[in-house]
Scaffold this motif. Sequence first.
Motif, PDB file in Angstrom:
ATOM      1  N   VAL A  86      29.987 -13.347 -37.190  1.00 28.22           N
ATOM      2  CA  VAL A  86      31.053 -13.012 -38.151  1.00 28.22           C
ATOM      3  C   VAL A  86      30.735 -11.629 -38.715  1.00 28.22           C
ATOM      4  CG1 VAL A  86      32.182 -13.615 -40.305  1.00 28.22           C
ATOM      5  CG2 VAL A  86      31.491 -15.421 -38.704  1.00 28.22           C
ATOM      6  N   HIS A  87      31.644 -10.680 -38.498  1.00 30.47           N
ATOM      7  CA  HIS A  87      31.409  -9.281 -38.878  1.00 30.47           C
ATOM      8  C   HIS A  87      32.412  -8.860 -39.943  1.00 30.47           C
ATOM      9  CE1 HIS A  87      31.483  -4.843 -38.450  1.00 30.47           C
ATOM     10  NE2 HIS A  87      30.188  -5.009 -38.209  1.00 30.47           N
ATOM     11  N   ASN A  88      31.905  -8.147 -40.919  1.00 30.00           N
ATOM     12  CA  ASN A  88      32.773  -7.638 -41.988  1.00 30.00           C
ATOM     13  C   ASN A  88      33.331  -6.284 -41.544  1.00 30.00           C
ATOM     14  OD1 ASN A  88      34.063  -6.868 -44.309  1.00 30.00           O
ATOM     15  ND2 ASN A  88      32.282  -7.121 -45.664  1.00 30.00           N
ATOM     16  N   ASP A  89      34.603  -6.277 -41.132  1.00 25.10           N
ATOM     17  CA  ASP A  89      35.252  -5.052 -40.645  1.00 25.10           C
ATOM     18  C   ASP A  89      35.846  -4.218 -41.770  1.00 25.10           C
ATOM     19  OD1 ASP A  89      34.591  -5.770 -38.101  1.00 25.10           O
ATOM     20  OD2 ASP A  89      36.554  -6.611 -37.603  1.00 25.10           O
ATOM     21  N   SER A  90      35.849  -4.740 -42.976  1.00 26.45           N
ATOM     22  CA  SER A  90      36.524  -4.049 -44.074  1.00 26.45           C
ATOM     23  C   SER A  90      35.540  -3.155 -44.833  1.00 26.45           C
ATOM     24  CB  SER A  90      37.136  -5.086 -45.030  1.00 26.45           C
ATOM     25  OG  SER A  90      36.098  -5.784 -45.701  1.00 26.45           O
ATOM     26  N   ILE A  91      36.058  -2.547 -45.918  1.00 25.85           N
ATOM     27  CA  ILE A  91      35.212  -1.721 -46.785  1.00 25.85           C
ATOM     28  C   ILE A  91      34.899  -2.452 -48.082  1.00 25.85           C
ATOM     29  CG2 ILE A  91      36.055   0.458 -45.819  1.00 25.85           C
ATOM     30  CD1 ILE A  91      37.952   0.676 -48.197  1.00 25.85           C
ATOM     31  N   GLN A  92      35.248  -3.751 -48.111  1.00 22.08           N
ATOM     32  CA  GLN A  92      35.014  -4.556 -49.304  1.00 22.08           C
ATOM     33  C   GLN A  92      33.758  -5.415 -49.118  1.00 22.08           C
ATOM     34  OE1 GLN A  92      38.398  -6.875 -50.517  1.00 22.08           O
ATOM     35  NE2 GLN A  92      39.873  -5.312 -49.832  1.00 22.08           N
ATOM     36  N   VAL A  93      33.181  -5.814 -50.223  1.00 18.95           N
ATOM     37  CA  VAL A  93      32.078  -6.787 -50.208  1.00 18.95           C
ATOM     38  C   VAL A  93      32.697  -8.182 -50.304  1.00 18.95           C
ATOM     39  CG1 VAL A  93      30.031  -7.617 -51.417  1.00 18.95           C
ATOM     40  CG2 VAL A  93      30.480  -5.155 -51.286  1.00 18.95           C
ATOM     41  N   VAL A  94      32.414  -8.998 -49.325  1.00 21.52           N
ATOM     42  CA  VAL A  94      32.981 -10.349 -49.257  1.00 21.52           C
ATOM     43  C   VAL A  94      31.932 -11.338 -49.752  1.00 21.52           C
ATOM     44  CG1 VAL A  94      33.966 -12.088 -47.738  1.00 21.52           C
ATOM     45  CG2 VAL A  94      34.438  -9.667 -47.331  1.00 21.52           C
ATOM     46  N   LYS A  95      32.380 -12.324 -50.521  1.00 13.79           N
ATOM     47  CA  LYS A  95      31.459 -13.289 -51.120  1.00 13.79           C
ATOM     48  C   LYS A  95      31.713 -14.697 -50.595  1.00 13.79           C
ATOM     49  CE  LYS A  95      31.153 -10.646 -55.450  1.00 13.79           C
ATOM     50  NZ  LYS A  95      31.327 -10.705 -56.922  1.00 13.79           N
ATOM     51  N   ASP A  96      30.687 -15.541 -50.772  1.00 11.20           N
ATOM     52  CA  ASP A  96      30.767 -16.981 -50.447  1.00 11.20           C
ATOM     53  C   ASP A  96      31.280 -17.204 -49.019  1.00 11.20           C
ATOM     54  OD1 ASP A  96      29.902 -17.480 -53.031  1.00 11.20           O
ATOM     55  OD2 ASP A  96      31.961 -17.595 -53.804  1.00 11.20           O
ATOM     56  N   VAL A  97      30.629 -16.569 -48.082  1.00 12.89           N
ATOM     57  CA  VAL A  97      31.045 -16.696 -46.679  1.00 12.89           C
ATOM     58  C   VAL A  97      30.410 -17.955 -46.089  1.00 12.89           C
ATOM     59  CG1 VAL A  97      31.104 -15.596 -44.424  1.00 12.89           C
ATOM     60  CG2 VAL A  97      31.187 -14.195 -46.513  1.00 12.89           C
ATOM     61  N   LEU A  98      31.245 -18.844 -45.579  1.00 11.32           N
ATOM     62  CA  LEU A  98      30.780 -20.096 -44.962  1.00 11.32           C
ATOM     63  C   LEU A  98      31.304 -20.171 -43.542  1.00 11.32           C
ATOM     64  CD1 LEU A  98      29.328 -22.831 -45.206  1.00 11.32           C
ATOM     65  CD2 LEU A  98      31.481 -23.800 -46.039  1.00 11.32           C
ATOM     66  N   VAL A  99      30.382 -20.294 -42.592  1.00 10.58           N
ATOM     67  CA  VAL A  99      30.743 -20.409 -41.171  1.00 10.58           C
ATOM     68  C   VAL A  99      30.392 -21.813 -40.705  1.00 10.58           C
ATOM     69  CG1 VAL A  99      30.424 -19.462 -38.865  1.00 10.58           C
ATOM     70  CG2 VAL A  99      30.227 -17.961 -40.857  1.00 10.58           C
ATOM     71  N   LYS A 100      31.362 -22.470 -40.120  1.00 13.19           N
ATOM     72  CA  LYS A 100      31.166 -23.846 -39.676  1.00 13.19           C
ATOM     73  C   LYS A 100      31.621 -23.974 -38.226  1.00 13.19           C
ATOM     74  CE  LYS A 100      32.194 -28.641 -40.946  1.00 13.19           C
ATOM     75  NZ  LYS A 100      32.961 -29.542 -41.837  1.00 13.19           N
ATOM     76  N   ALA A 101      30.789 -24.641 -37.406  1.00  7.81           N
ATOM     77  CA  ALA A 101      31.117 -24.853 -35.990  1.00  7.81           C
ATOM     78  C   ALA A 101      31.064 -26.342 -35.687  1.00  7.81           C
ATOM     79  CB  ALA A 101      30.138 -24.093 -35.097  1.00  7.81           C
ATOM     80  N   ASP A 102      32.165 -26.878 -35.203  1.00 10.40           N
ATOM     81  CA  ASP A 102      32.271 -28.289 -34.819  1.00 10.40           C
ATOM     82  C   ASP A 102      32.675 -28.371 -33.354  1.00 10.40           C
ATOM     83  OD1 ASP A 102      31.635 -29.036 -37.359  1.00 10.40           O
ATOM     84  OD2 ASP A 102      33.713 -29.373 -37.998  1.00 10.40           O
ATOM     85  N   LEU A 103      32.199 -29.414 -32.698  1.00  9.33           N
ATOM     86  CA  LEU A 103      32.573 -29.672 -31.307  1.00  9.33           C
ATOM     87  C   LEU A 103      33.352 -30.971 -31.257  1.00  9.33           C
ATOM     88  CD1 LEU A 103      32.339 -28.655 -28.382  1.00  9.33           C
ATOM     89  CD2 LEU A 103      30.323 -30.113 -28.131  1.00  9.33           C
ATOM     90  N   GLN A 104      34.604 -30.876 -30.843  1.00  5.37           N
ATOM     91  CA  GLN A 104      35.485 -32.033 -30.769  1.00  5.37           C
ATOM     92  C   GLN A 104      35.528 -32.542 -29.333  1.00  5.37           C
ATOM     93  OE1 GLN A 104      37.521 -33.626 -33.345  1.00  5.37           O
ATOM     94  NE2 GLN A 104      37.518 -35.135 -31.679  1.00  5.37           N
ATOM     95  N   THR A 105      35.137 -33.804 -29.129  1.00  2.00           N
ATOM     96  CA  THR A 105      35.231 -34.445 -27.810  1.00  2.00           C
ATOM     97  C   THR A 105      36.324 -35.507 -27.853  1.00  2.00           C
ATOM     98  OG1 THR A 105      33.618 -36.197 -28.251  1.00  2.00           O
ATOM     99  CG2 THR A 105      32.749 -34.057 -27.556  1.00  2.00           C
TER     100      THR A 105
END
Length: 417
Positions: A86-105
Amino acid sequence: MEVNQAKQEHLLALKVMRLTKPTLFTNLPVTCEDRDLPGDLFAQLMREDPSTIKGAEALMLGEMLTLPQNFGNIFLGETFSSYISVHNDSIQVVKDVLVKADLQTSSQRLNLSASNSAVAELKPESCIDDVIHHEVKEIGTHILVCAVSYTTQYGEKLYFRKFFKFQVLKPLDVKTKFYNAESDLSSVTDEVFLEAQIQNITTSPMFMEKVSLEPSMMYNVTELNTVASGDDGESTFGKMSYLQPMDTRQYLYCLKPKPEYAEKAGVIKGVTVIGKLDIVWKTNLGERGRLQTSQLQRMAPGYGDIRLSLEMIPDTVNLEEPFNIICRITNCSERTMDLVLEMCNTRSIHWCGVSGRQLGKLCPGAFLSLPLTLLSSVQGLQSLSGLRLTDTFLKRTYEYDDIAQVCVVCPYTSNEC
């Protein structure tokens, strides 16, 4: 395959890449003879090509490795690995970044994220990286769901997801067959032979690292896939255990009930669990896969109320000379029996002793060993027949013919016989 939601401008960019082993770079060599118009031009170009092998430029295989150019195939039993960024492409500081990965079968949803805690802030041109792993245990459609939630510097909470759909294929076709031992004493040992046919249904060769049978608690197993040669046995498939695409191999195992179960005739009845196969292989550049079958089940042969088996019998006997055998009579029913033994002579087999004698009471699951004497009046391979057991309680008679076979020979010269 990537499936996106409706497009919306976000400050963060999500990239997902499957991690697999690289492949050897291949090129298409172009050659000609010296007397042709190009002369040595093609050979010189191949010598200058950094991807060719020096001194063997005409080979298609090169010295370089190439990264995967597409998602590729995923097979059951392999480990699915993916890189998430996950890359911050903007010029702002982003807060509370949560990345979640699920695998659905088709049957469940699995959380593959290494951490479920949010990153306090993500500065411009910074990124959050994660690598997920999962051993694939189901075939069919799988969907990797990657979700990102964050808060802008103005307090606005945003959220987006990406879906990556892929198919999990079956790498091996496994078929099993059960055989009951046919030796004279097999009825005592209860030996079972398992033949496992394993076929490579992928498009690339496999190195079969291990194919073993994990028996259930009732059995001991002996592998019959090696040829004894000195101290170490050599595999019947040779030193290089490669399985080419669409090739099939047969593996053989012998199972014997453990003594505590073999002595109880009523235990091994009906459907019994034999064990499960454990298969480990390697593919391109050592990529590992493992597959375990479900519990293999076998229908045990039925013996009726009374089981007559042989504990001892000679292989060869002399013509018209008495010889001894030892029979085992087992009560396989759930009631007590009072047995009477009758011995009926046949054309070639003559029983010695008193017919119609009482054997006494036999409780459920119990057995008795019975020595008997007989002789044969005909040469050749003779079948032992003519035993009758009668339960006096129910007035029921059990007949036993073709119990075993014995080779009868003449101890004298051919003229004397």
